[in-house]
Design an enzyme around this catalytic site. Structure first.
Site, PDB file in Angstrom:
ATOM      1  CE  LYS A  63      35.092  51.429 -42.104  1.00  0.00           C
ATOM      2  NZ  LYS A  63      33.997  52.247 -41.587  1.00  0.00           N
TER       3      LYS A  63
HETATM    4  C1  E4P Z   1      34.571  54.510 -38.964  1.00  0.00           C
HETATM    5  O1  E4P Z   1      35.153  53.964 -39.863  1.00  0.00           O
HETATM    6  C2  E4P Z   1      33.683  53.807 -38.017  1.00  0.00           C
HETATM    7  O2  E4P Z   1      32.744  53.068 -38.685  1.00  0.00           O
HETATM    8  C3  E4P Z   1      33.076  54.780 -37.053  1.00  0.00           C
HETATM    9  O3  E4P Z   1      34.073  55.656 -36.595  1.00  0.00           O
HETATM   10  C4  E4P Z   1      32.335  54.113 -35.916  1.00  0.00           C
HETATM   11  O4  E4P Z   1      31.983  55.091 -34.969  1.00  0.00           O
HETATM   12  P1  E4P Z   1      30.936  54.795 -33.792  1.00  0.00           P
HETATM   13  O5  E4P Z   1      31.526  53.816 -32.851  1.00  0.00           O
HETATM   14  O6  E4P Z   1      30.734  56.143 -33.144  1.00  0.00           O
HETATM   15  O7  E4P Z   1      29.689  54.272 -34.444  1.00  0.00           O
END
Ligand code: E4P
Length: 218
Positions: free
Chosen positions: A83
């Site tokens: 990522k």
């Molecule tokens: C997933 O890859 C993201 O990091 C995650 O969905 C972020 O979610 P949040 O905005 O609830 O922290």
């Protein structure tokens, strides 16, 4: 639609993966910090629990350093998706890593133009953050719809739309209607998708009537 679990909690992941309904996992540095465990150990354990892509995020900010971290993460298991953040350096790192055969999830996407660039950089997944856009009074779902239209306009763009920052059942329903390829869902929200008060009520009534027959199936 594919379902990923948005968590670094191995117990939760294991329990949900047993259902056979889980296609992958996403983590981020905040979720790893919440787990209280060593990053690489958590990723290795998740990768051996779930067959599909497991996103593990780099923390470097400069492209070459991101590539180096990404390669180290990709060595943990074949199903690691590295990522990278949606910055100019993140896009450069995405291109290098994806050209080398590594799956890349470009994260922190808040605009359709960012998603277009990520696809051009060879991203496997683009992660538009629905909930965080809603938090600032914008419509996160509109972003999913826009990206769907753009990606469908160009056959060469093979990036999958991974709806992220999902906070509710309704986010899942609307992401599916908008044509997101994947939804990454917190464990609590995923479990809740199976629930309906009328299902419980109907089941109670069926079982009460069945008990009156005095029969058993086996
Ligand atoms: C997933 O890859 C993201 O990091 C995650 O969905 C972020 O979610 P949040 O905005 O609830 O922290």
């Amino acid at each position: 639609m594919k379902f990923f679990i948005d968590s670094a909690d191995i117990d939760e992941i294991r329990e949900l993966a047993d259902s056979g309904l889980v296609d992958g996992v996403t983590t981020n540095p905040s979720l790893v910090a919440k787990s209280g465990r060593a990053f690489k150990d958590v990723i290795a354990e998740i990768c051996s629990t779930v067959e599909g892509p497991v996103s593990a995020e780099v923390t470097a900010l400069e492209a070459d350093a991101m590539v180096e971290e990404g390669r180290a993460l990709a060595e943990i298991a074949n199903n690691v998706a590295v990522k990278v953040p949606l910055t100019w350096d993140g896009l450069k790192a995405c291109r290098t890593l994806s050209q080398g055969g590594t799956m890349v999830n470009v994260t922190l996407c808040f605009s359709a133009n960012q998603a277009l660039l990520a696809a051009k950089a060879g991203a496997t997944f683009i992660s538009p953050f629905i909930g965080r856009l809603d938090d600032i009074g914008e419509d996160g779902m509109e972003l999913i719809r826009d990206i769907r239209v753009i990606y469908d306009n160009y056959d060469a763009l093979g990036t999958e739309i991974l709806a992220a920052s999902i906070r509710s059942d309704d986010h899942v329903r609307r992401s599916a209607m908008a044509g997101a390829d994947v939804a990454t869902v917190p464990p609590k929200v995923l479990r809740n998708l199976a629930n309906h008060a009328l299902t419980d009520k109907g089941l109670d009534a069926f079982l009460a009537d069945w008990a009156k027959t005095g029969q058993s199936i086996l």
